[in-house]
Design a protein around this motif. Structure first.
Motif, PDB file in Angstrom:
ATOM      1  N   VAL A 113       0.842  -1.202   0.000  1.00  0.00           N
ATOM      2  CA  VAL A 113       0.000   0.000   0.000  1.00  0.00           C
ATOM      3  C   VAL A 113       0.875   1.250   0.000  1.00  0.00           C
ATOM      4  N   GLY A 114       1.968   1.236   0.791  1.00  0.00           N
ATOM      5  CA  GLY A 114       2.862   2.387   0.815  1.00  0.00           C
ATOM      6  C   GLY A 114       3.468   2.686  -0.545  1.00  0.00           C
ATOM      7  N   LEU A 115       3.873   1.647  -1.273  1.00  0.00           N
ATOM      8  CA  LEU A 115       4.465   1.856  -2.597  1.00  0.00           C
ATOM      9  C   LEU A 115       3.435   2.375  -3.599  1.00  0.00           C
ATOM     10  N   VAL A 116       2.212   1.855  -3.537  1.00  0.00           N
ATOM     11  CA  VAL A 116       1.163   2.357  -4.435  1.00  0.00           C
ATOM     12  C   VAL A 116       0.871   3.826  -4.149  1.00  0.00           C
ATOM     13  N   LEU A 117       0.812   4.193  -2.868  1.00  0.00           N
ATOM     14  CA  LEU A 117       0.591   5.601  -2.513  1.00  0.00           C
ATOM     15  C   LEU A 117       1.794   6.460  -2.894  1.00  0.00           C
ATOM     16  N   LEU A 118       3.002   5.880  -2.834  1.00  0.00           N
ATOM     17  CA  LEU A 118       4.204   6.610  -3.230  1.00  0.00           C
ATOM     18  C   LEU A 118       4.153   6.996  -4.706  1.00  0.00           C
ATOM     19  N   ALA A 119       3.457   6.199  -5.495  1.00  0.00           N
ATOM     20  CA  ALA A 119       3.313   6.507  -6.914  1.00  0.00           C
ATOM     21  C   ALA A 119       2.429   7.723  -7.166  1.00  0.00           C
ATOM     22  N   LEU A 120       1.713   8.190  -6.144  1.00  0.00           N
ATOM     23  CA  LEU A 120       0.755   9.290  -6.310  1.00  0.00           C
ATOM     24  C   LEU A 120       1.242  10.599  -5.727  1.00  0.00           C
ATOM     25  N   ILE A 121       2.489  10.678  -5.261  1.00  0.00           N
ATOM     26  CA  ILE A 121       2.956  11.849  -4.516  1.00  0.00           C
ATOM     27  C   ILE A 121       2.973  13.094  -5.389  1.00  0.00           C
ATOM     28  N   GLN A 122       2.703  14.225  -4.733  1.00  0.00           N
ATOM     29  CA  GLN A 122       2.751  15.527  -5.398  1.00  0.00           C
ATOM     30  C   GLN A 122       3.517  16.567  -4.576  1.00  0.00           C
ATOM     31  N   ALA A 123       3.764  16.282  -3.312  1.00  0.00           N
ATOM     32  CA  ALA A 123       4.412  17.235  -2.408  1.00  0.00           C
ATOM     33  C   ALA A 123       5.435  16.501  -1.555  1.00  0.00           C
ATOM     34  N   PRO A 124       6.418  17.227  -1.008  1.00  0.00           N
ATOM     35  CA  PRO A 124       7.435  16.549  -0.186  1.00  0.00           C
ATOM     36  C   PRO A 124       6.855  15.770   0.995  1.00  0.00           C
ATOM     37  N   TRP A 125       5.818  16.309   1.636  1.00  0.00           N
ATOM     38  CA  TRP A 125       5.285  15.591   2.791  1.00  0.00           C
ATOM     39  C   TRP A 125       4.635  14.290   2.365  1.00  0.00           C
ATOM     40  N   HIS A 126       4.109  14.261   1.121  1.00  0.00           N
ATOM     41  CA  HIS A 126       3.602  12.987   0.594  1.00  0.00           C
ATOM     42  C   HIS A 126       4.729  11.961   0.535  1.00  0.00           C
ATOM     43  N   LEU A 127       5.890  12.392   0.044  1.00  0.00           N
ATOM     44  CA  LEU A 127       7.053  11.500  -0.061  1.00  0.00           C
ATOM     45  C   LEU A 127       7.457  10.969   1.313  1.00  0.00           C
ATOM     46  N   TYR A 128       7.572  11.857   2.281  1.00  0.00           N
ATOM     47  CA  TYR A 128       8.017  11.436   3.614  1.00  0.00           C
ATOM     48  C   TYR A 128       7.022  10.459   4.242  1.00  0.00           C
ATOM     49  N   LEU A 129       5.746  10.723   4.081  1.00  0.00           N
ATOM     50  CA  LEU A 129       4.739   9.874   4.705  1.00  0.00           C
ATOM     51  C   LEU A 129       4.659   8.502   4.041  1.00  0.00           C
ATOM     52  N   THR A 130       4.598   8.482   2.712  1.00  0.00           N
ATOM     53  CA  THR A 130       4.397   7.205   2.016  1.00  0.00           C
ATOM     54  C   THR A 130       5.650   6.343   2.024  1.00  0.00           C
ATOM     55  N   TYR A 131       6.833   6.960   1.917  1.00  0.00           N
ATOM     56  CA  TYR A 131       8.055   6.154   1.979  1.00  0.00           C
ATOM     57  C   TYR A 131       8.222   5.541   3.365  1.00  0.00           C
ATOM     58  N   THR A 132       7.928   6.322   4.410  1.00  0.00           N
ATOM     59  CA  THR A 132       8.016   5.779   5.763  1.00  0.00           C
ATOM     60  C   THR A 132       7.040   4.627   5.950  1.00  0.00           C
ATOM     61  N   LEU A 133       5.828   4.760   5.403  1.00  0.00           N
ATOM     62  CA  LEU A 133       4.841   3.680   5.496  1.00  0.00           C
ATOM     63  C   LEU A 133       5.352   2.429   4.801  1.00  0.00           C
ATOM     64  N   ALA A 134       5.907   2.582   3.595  1.00  0.00           N
ATOM     65  CA  ALA A 134       6.415   1.424   2.864  1.00  0.00           C
ATOM     66  C   ALA A 134       7.585   0.772   3.597  1.00  0.00           C
ATOM     67  N   TYR A 135       8.490   1.588   4.141  1.00  0.00           N
ATOM     68  CA  TYR A 135       9.651   1.018   4.831  1.00  0.00           C
ATOM     69  C   TYR A 135       9.243   0.366   6.145  1.00  0.00           C
ATOM     70  N   LEU A 136       8.240   0.916   6.802  1.00  0.00           N
ATOM     71  CA  LEU A 136       7.722   0.280   8.012  1.00  0.00           C
ATOM     72  C   LEU A 136       7.163  -1.097   7.673  1.00  0.00           C
ATOM     73  N   GLY A 137       6.497  -1.201   6.518  1.00  0.00           N
ATOM     74  CA  GLY A 137       5.989  -2.500   6.095  1.00  0.00           C
ATOM     75  C   GLY A 137       7.099  -3.513   5.931  1.00  0.00           C
ATOM     76  N   PHE A 138       8.207  -3.101   5.311  1.00  0.00           N
ATOM     77  CA  PHE A 138       9.334  -4.030   5.178  1.00  0.00           C
ATOM     78  C   PHE A 138       9.904  -4.391   6.539  1.00  0.00           C
ATOM     79  N   THR A 139       9.987  -3.417   7.444  1.00  0.00           N
ATOM     80  CA  THR A 139      10.550  -3.677   8.767  1.00  0.00           C
ATOM     81  C   THR A 139       9.706  -4.694   9.529  1.00  0.00           C
ATOM     82  N   LEU A 140       8.388  -4.660   9.353  1.00  0.00           N
ATOM     83  CA  LEU A 140       7.519  -5.652   9.988  1.00  0.00           C
ATOM     84  C   LEU A 140       7.868  -7.070   9.535  1.00  0.00           C
ATOM     85  N   MET A 141       8.372  -7.208   8.316  1.00  0.00           N
ATOM     86  CA  MET A 141       8.716  -8.530   7.787  1.00  0.00           C
ATOM     87  C   MET A 141      10.175  -8.884   7.972  1.00  0.00           C
ATOM     88  N   GLY A 142      11.058  -7.886   8.108  1.00  0.00           N
ATOM     89  CA  GLY A 142      12.461  -8.037   7.785  1.00  0.00           C
ATOM     90  C   GLY A 142      13.369  -8.614   8.845  1.00  0.00           C
TER      91      GLY A 142
END
Length: 441
Positions: A118-147
């Motif tokens: 979900v984080g990566l799909v939302l990362l594809a929709l970014i338009q502002a820097p805060w979008h980048l910070y929020l969605t990348y953190t979400l995606a990386y948190l997802g990997f950390t849950l598995m990693g």
């Protein structure tokens, strides 16, 4: 005579902690799985590292360039999202480790795969820097849950024999993603654009990793508990935090990985300042990825034949040699040798954290212990690149930060050696019983 009631599983898990001891459990009769019997678990772990880090680590520079061109954002602004996402996710690992100790790890894997996708799909929709910070953190948190923490704790518990090799093979997925998958991402971007590339990556993560978690990790075998083994034995997190070996290891991991993250982030710019072309710089990074894969297998095999602290100290010493070559020699040919040594040094930490954690502290609360070690290590180490960049901006040269990194790698190597041999085996504690039908797992 008064009848004694059997303690509940929760009380059994505490043992005699009030007197600094843990209760012994009755032995189990099942044997630990071999590498052949446990290959689905190793393959599933490899796949998580392969997909997760190919997208969220190896391809970071590729997407950085795309976002710089698309939005005109500065490189520092974009790279800050990578650092913040890694640091915040690392701070979550103590909680993740506790969950991995108490419940079936398949819930973490499936939830992490969904979160990352979900984080990566939302990362594809970014338009502002805060979008980048929020969605990348979400995606990386997802990997950390598995990693690193759930996988490291699970493999250390399950594979009592050839533990180091099992962990090493699984972790080769980290470098393999950079060798095999990351080079395909620019081709996909050239064909469909970076937005669709990220969307496809998110759907791929969910489509592959959710089934892996729901099948392979749902059937994780229980590690046996036998008289002198380590299957369900060890110290609680509180007891481990009171041991000097924990803090010496933490200091070694922090100092060495702070230096390695800084060198890795700035190797190509350093070489460019020395007149090395970007093509040759890219070749050095490729050599670093290859040595990263080979290093995990090499160090895993050495850890089965030697005290693990020795190969880890050698790995950090090789990192120091790499930095010394860059600072004091600086010839173009040193770029390739340095890249190889840096890759070897980088490969060591994620292999040896679960190995040394199980060796010194046992496996009973290994998830929680690794979670704290990981949080301490990478919440600090993620700042290595930013500190190197700041010192470069102030001094106009990489000599000052690289000399500091050289000193930190020497300190890390010496601290590893200072841990010494394990003084006594962890006192056994019962492995929690398998959940009854209908109970949560």
């Amino acid at each position: 005579m008064e009848r004694q009631h059997a303690p509940s599983p929760a009380v059994q898990g505490l043992g005699d902690a009030s007197r600094g001891r843990l209760a012994y459990s009755p032995p189990r009769t099942q044997s630990a799985p071999s590498l052949r019997e446990g290959w689905p678990l190793i393959a599933g772990s490899w796949t998580i590292f392969f997909l997760g880090l190919a997208i969220l680590w190896h391809a970071n520079g590729i997407f950085l360039v795309q976002w710089e061109r698309a939005f005109g954002w500065g490189r520092g602004l974009i790279a800050g999202a990578f650092s913040l996402g890694g640091a915040l996710s690392a701070l979550a690992t103590p909680l993740i480790g506790r969950v991995a100790d108490r419940y079936s790890v398949h819930r973490l894997i499936t939830g992490g795969a969904l979160t990352m996708g979900v984080g990566l799909v939302l990362l594809a929709l970014i338009q502002a820097p805060w979008h980048l910070y929020l969605t990348y953190t979400l995606a990386y948190l997802g990997f950390t849950l598995m990693g690193h923490v759930p996988i490291g704790a699970t493999l250390a518990r399950v594979f009592l024999h050839r533990r180091a090799l099992a962990i090493g093979i699984a972790h080769t997925g980290m470098g393999s993603g950079g060798i095999l998958l990351a080079p395909l991402i620019p081709l996909l971007i050239a064909t469909v654009g970076w937005r669709w590339t990220l969307a496809v990556a998110g759907l791929l993560a969910m489509g592959v990793l959710i089934p892996v978690g729901a099948t392979v990790f749902r059937r994780v075998p229980q590690a046996p508990v036998v008289g002198g083994g380590q299957g369900g034995q060890g110290y609680t997190l509180r007891q481990a935090l009171g041991m000097w070996q924990f803090w010496v290891l933490a200091g070694a991991f922090v100092s060495a990985n702070f230096a390695l993250s800084g060198v890795g982030a700035h190797m190509v710019p350093f070489l460019a300042d020395r007149g090395v072309s970007l093509q040759r710089g890219a070749l050095a990074i490729a050599l670093q990825a290859f040595s990263h894969v080979g290093g995990k297998l090499t160090f895993a095999l050495l850890a089965e034949r030697l005290q693990p602290r020795y190969p880890l100290a050698v790995a950090y010493a090789l990192g120091g040699i790499a930095v010394a070559l860059l600072v004091f020699v600086g010839a173009p040919w040193t770029a390739y040798l340095s890249a190889g040594f840096v890759g070897l040094a980088m490969s060591a930490t994620t292999v040896f954290q679960p190995i040394l954690g199980a060796l010194y502290f046992g496996t009973m609360a290994l998830g929680a212990i690794l979670g704290v070690l990981f949080a301490v290590t990478y919440s600090v180490a993620s700042a290595g690149g930013a500190v190197a960049g700041l010192l470069y901006d102030i001094t106009g040269t990489y000599r000052v930060p690289f000399l500091a990194f050289l000193g930190l790698l020497v300190v890390g190597s010496l601290l590893v050696l200072a841990t010494g041999q394990r003084q006594r085996p962890p006192i056994s504690s019962p492995t929690p019983p398998a959940p009854e039908p209908g109970r949560r797992s």
